[in-house]
Scaffold this motif. Sequence first.
Motif, PDB file in Angstrom:
ATOM      1  N   LEU A   1       6.732 -27.748  -3.121  1.00 19.50           N
ATOM      2  CA  LEU A   1       6.263 -27.529  -1.765  1.00 19.50           C
ATOM      3  C   LEU A   1       5.479 -26.223  -1.684  1.00 19.50           C
ATOM      4  O   LEU A   1       5.826 -25.238  -2.336  1.00 19.50           O
ATOM      5  CB  LEU A   1       7.443 -27.466  -0.794  1.00 19.50           C
ATOM      6  CG  LEU A   1       8.294 -28.732  -0.649  1.00 19.50           C
ATOM      7  CD1 LEU A   1       9.494 -28.465   0.247  1.00 19.50           C
ATOM      8  CD2 LEU A   1       7.463 -29.880  -0.091  1.00 19.50           C
TER       9      LEU A   1
ATOM     10  N   PHE B   1       6.091 -25.174   4.961  1.00 14.32           N
ATOM     11  CA  PHE B   1       6.779 -26.027   5.922  1.00 14.32           C
ATOM     12  C   PHE B   1       6.059 -26.021   7.263  1.00 14.32           C
ATOM     13  O   PHE B   1       5.539 -24.986   7.705  1.00 14.32           O
ATOM     14  CB  PHE B   1       8.205 -25.521   6.175  1.00 14.32           C
ATOM     15  CG  PHE B   1       9.169 -25.787   5.058  1.00 14.32           C
ATOM     16  CD1 PHE B   1       9.978 -26.923   5.078  1.00 14.32           C
ATOM     17  CD2 PHE B   1       9.293 -24.908   4.000  1.00 14.32           C
ATOM     18  CE1 PHE B   1      10.868 -27.168   4.057  1.00 14.32           C
ATOM     19  CE2 PHE B   1      10.185 -25.137   2.977  1.00 14.32           C
ATOM     20  CZ  PHE B   1      10.979 -26.277   3.004  1.00 14.32           C
TER      21      PHE B   1
ATOM     22  N   HIS C   1       8.046 -35.766   4.082  1.00  8.26           N
ATOM     23  CA  HIS C   1       9.065 -35.859   5.118  1.00  8.26           C
ATOM     24  C   HIS C   1      10.331 -35.113   4.695  1.00  8.26           C
ATOM     25  O   HIS C   1      10.749 -35.198   3.539  1.00  8.26           O
ATOM     26  CB  HIS C   1       9.409 -37.322   5.401  1.00  8.26           C
ATOM     27  CG  HIS C   1       8.195 -38.165   5.685  1.00  8.26           C
ATOM     28  ND1 HIS C   1       7.223 -37.769   6.562  1.00  8.26           N
ATOM     29  CD2 HIS C   1       7.797 -39.358   5.188  1.00  8.26           C
ATOM     30  CE1 HIS C   1       6.282 -38.690   6.608  1.00  8.26           C
ATOM     31  NE2 HIS C   1       6.592 -39.664   5.777  1.00  8.26           N
ATOM     32  N   GLY C   2      10.938 -34.404   5.638  1.00  7.72           N
ATOM     33  CA  GLY C   2      12.136 -33.624   5.357  1.00  7.72           C
ATOM     34  C   GLY C   2      13.372 -34.175   6.032  1.00  7.72           C
ATOM     35  O   GLY C   2      13.380 -35.301   6.540  1.00  7.72           O
ATOM     36  N   PRO C   3      14.429 -33.389   6.082  1.00  7.68           N
ATOM     37  CA  PRO C   3      15.730 -33.863   6.571  1.00  7.68           C
ATOM     38  C   PRO C   3      15.963 -33.626   8.058  1.00  7.68           C
ATOM     39  O   PRO C   3      17.101 -33.591   8.505  1.00  7.68           O
ATOM     40  CB  PRO C   3      16.704 -33.020   5.740  1.00  7.68           C
ATOM     41  CG  PRO C   3      16.002 -31.709   5.598  1.00  7.68           C
ATOM     42  CD  PRO C   3      14.530 -32.051   5.479  1.00  7.68           C
TER      43      PRO C   3
ATOM     44  N   ILE D   1      16.732 -26.493   0.443  1.00  3.77           N
ATOM     45  CA  ILE D   1      15.672 -27.295  -0.162  1.00  3.77           C
ATOM     46  C   ILE D   1      14.874 -26.455  -1.156  1.00  3.77           C
ATOM     47  O   ILE D   1      14.560 -26.903  -2.265  1.00  3.77           O
ATOM     48  CB  ILE D   1      14.752 -27.865   0.934  1.00  3.77           C
ATOM     49  CG1 ILE D   1      15.495 -28.909   1.761  1.00  3.77           C
ATOM     50  CG2 ILE D   1      13.487 -28.477   0.319  1.00  3.77           C
ATOM     51  CD1 ILE D   1      14.760 -29.327   3.011  1.00  3.77           C
TER      52      ILE D   1
ATOM     53  N   MET E   1       6.005 -29.765   3.861  1.00  6.24           N
ATOM     54  CA  MET E   1       7.101 -30.577   4.397  1.00  6.24           C
ATOM     55  C   MET E   1       7.233 -30.332   5.892  1.00  6.24           C
ATOM     56  O   MET E   1       7.376 -29.191   6.323  1.00  6.24           O
ATOM     57  CB  MET E   1       8.436 -30.246   3.709  1.00  6.24           C
ATOM     58  CG  MET E   1       9.638 -30.984   4.312  1.00  6.24           C
ATOM     59  SD  MET E   1      11.210 -30.650   3.452  1.00  6.24           S
ATOM     60  CE  MET E   1      11.020 -31.742   2.021  1.00  6.24           C
TER      61      MET E   1
ATOM     62  N   ILE F   1      16.570 -25.458   5.198  1.00 10.98           N
ATOM     63  CA  ILE F   1      15.280 -25.114   4.593  1.00 10.98           C
ATOM     64  C   ILE F   1      15.497 -24.282   3.332  1.00 10.98           C
ATOM     65  O   ILE F   1      14.877 -24.533   2.285  1.00 10.98           O
ATOM     66  CB  ILE F   1      14.402 -24.361   5.605  1.00 10.98           C
ATOM     67  CG1 ILE F   1      13.977 -25.295   6.743  1.00 10.98           C
ATOM     68  CG2 ILE F   1      13.166 -23.773   4.918  1.00 10.98           C
ATOM     69  CD1 ILE F   1      13.190 -24.615   7.845  1.00 10.98           C
TER      70      ILE F   1
ATOM     71  N   ARG G   1      15.442 -35.590   1.167  1.00  6.54           N
ATOM     72  CA  ARG G   1      15.094 -34.462   0.288  1.00  6.54           C
ATOM     73  C   ARG G   1      13.595 -34.357   0.063  1.00  6.54           C
ATOM     74  O   ARG G   1      13.129 -33.399  -0.553  1.00  6.54           O
ATOM     75  CB  ARG G   1      15.789 -34.620  -1.072  1.00  6.54           C
ATOM     76  CG  ARG G   1      17.295 -34.426  -1.047  1.00  6.54           C
ATOM     77  CD  ARG G   1      17.845 -34.305  -2.460  1.00  6.54           C
ATOM     78  NE  ARG G   1      17.608 -35.508  -3.248  1.00  6.54           N
ATOM     79  CZ  ARG G   1      18.442 -36.541  -3.324  1.00  6.54           C
ATOM     80  NH1 ARG G   1      19.574 -36.528  -2.626  1.00  6.54           N
ATOM     81  NH2 ARG G   1      18.160 -37.598  -4.078  1.00  6.54           N
ATOM     82  N   GLY G   2      12.847 -35.351   0.493  1.00  8.50           N
ATOM     83  CA  GLY G   2      11.417 -35.364   0.254  1.00  8.50           C
ATOM     84  C   GLY G   2      11.032 -35.896  -1.103  1.00  8.50           C
ATOM     85  O   GLY G   2       9.859 -35.841  -1.493  1.00  8.50           O
TER      86      GLY G   2
ATOM     87  N   THR H   1       7.699 -35.935  12.142  1.00  5.20           N
ATOM     88  CA  THR H   1       7.521 -37.172  11.382  1.00  5.20           C
ATOM     89  C   THR H   1       7.095 -38.306  12.303  1.00  5.20           C
ATOM     90  O   THR H   1       6.198 -39.101  11.985  1.00  5.20           O
ATOM     91  CB  THR H   1       8.827 -37.545  10.657  1.00  5.20           C
ATOM     92  OG1 THR H   1       9.199 -36.484   9.768  1.00  5.20           O
ATOM     93  CG2 THR H   1       8.672 -38.831   9.866  1.00  5.20           C
TER      94      THR H   1
ATOM     95  N   PHE I   1       9.744 -30.404   8.547  1.00  2.00           N
ATOM     96  CA  PHE I   1      11.205 -30.455   8.552  1.00  2.00           C
ATOM     97  C   PHE I   1      11.718 -31.360   9.663  1.00  2.00           C
ATOM     98  O   PHE I   1      12.676 -32.097   9.499  1.00  2.00           O
ATOM     99  CB  PHE I   1      11.776 -29.040   8.728  1.00  2.00           C
ATOM    100  CG  PHE I   1      13.285 -29.002   8.707  1.00  2.00           C
ATOM    101  CD1 PHE I   1      13.966 -28.798   7.521  1.00  2.00           C
ATOM    102  CD2 PHE I   1      14.025 -29.188   9.866  1.00  2.00           C
ATOM    103  CE1 PHE I   1      15.350 -28.789   7.492  1.00  2.00           C
ATOM    104  CE2 PHE I   1      15.403 -29.185   9.851  1.00  2.00           C
ATOM    105  CZ  PHE I   1      16.067 -28.978   8.647  1.00  2.00           C
TER     106      PHE I   1
END
Length: 376
Positions: free
Chosen positions: A190, A193, A60-62, A180, A33, A177, A325-326, A40, A35
Amino acid sequence: MKYVDEFRDGGLARGLAAAIARAAVSGRVYRFMEFCGGHTHAIARYGLEDLLPANVQLIHGPGCPVCVLPGGRLQMAIELAERPRLILASYGDMLRVPVAGDSLLKARARGADVRMVYAVDEALALARRHPEREVVFFAIGFETTTPPTAVAIRRARAEGLGNFSVFCNHVLTPAAIAAILAAPDAAVRLDGFIGPAHVSTVIGSRPYEACAAAHAKALVIAGFEPLDVLQAVLMLVRQVNSGRAEVENEFTRAVSRDGNLRAQQLVAEVFTPRAHFEWRGLGRLAHSALAIAPQWADFDAEVRFSLSERVLCDHKACECAAVLRGQRRPQDCKVFGTACTPENPLGSCMVSSEGACAAHYSYGRFRDRTTQGESA
């Protein structure tokens, strides 16, 4: 050669991609992921996923502060903006984020005095120019943007700017992190990261170490250029292959283990951790955000204007929460690229350039999949 060109060399990128393909064990799927929304954006812009082998996947994360701010907090800002004789200063992206059919942009159209600013210093300048008005800075962001807000509050007190206050929505990366990884109902497996770059220049790499150890997940801090990201992926694959779960730093040209101690000192002086804070997509997380410390409460807009918490639901068709949230990819959302576009966003992930939906839409990363789906 410009310094940045060294990190965008196509030949070196293909070489790193080949190294990742050699390192990735056949029959095993690696899921990492990123983060940070900046990563991204880089992944979509440079087509980095196209260079990776099929068994190395990026989730993709938050990591976009505009995206993770829940609708209730935005509604509080709208209510602030509509108070008489008040100026709300906000970063531009927040003006367009939709909430319950409303937005700060619509509030401005109704007559609210909402000003777009590029930095908190501009909000201070507004307070100086308009001593007869209340000026509130709508502060959002991760640890990167928190020190400038602390400096502004200190400066406002030193200058006696009694008409300046801050609506504080600064959030903390390591807590997200950890949340998650600790979520009991997490639908995403996952292996590690890609850690944030700008955030880590402030807090350093040390704060991630406890999380990596507790959850046995690798984390590699990476810069935002394509070679940075690919090198981080290679480092993550090698960690997984060797059974390690450590914090490594690819972005050594800007990040140290201890970070920027002066910035951390400023933040600790002006802010205090909140017991809980709501994140879009992640829910209510303990110690995941900052509030203005009691000794600086005269600059806290929530105290000055007696603001109360709001809870609002996102648009029913928007899957932004699951994307953060992925659990979903932007193109998995039924309204992505149709009813929801950057010109007409239904959710926050389509507003900010660092939002996953906006990044995928802007660089056309959804088109091949859409075409394949139609032909099937």
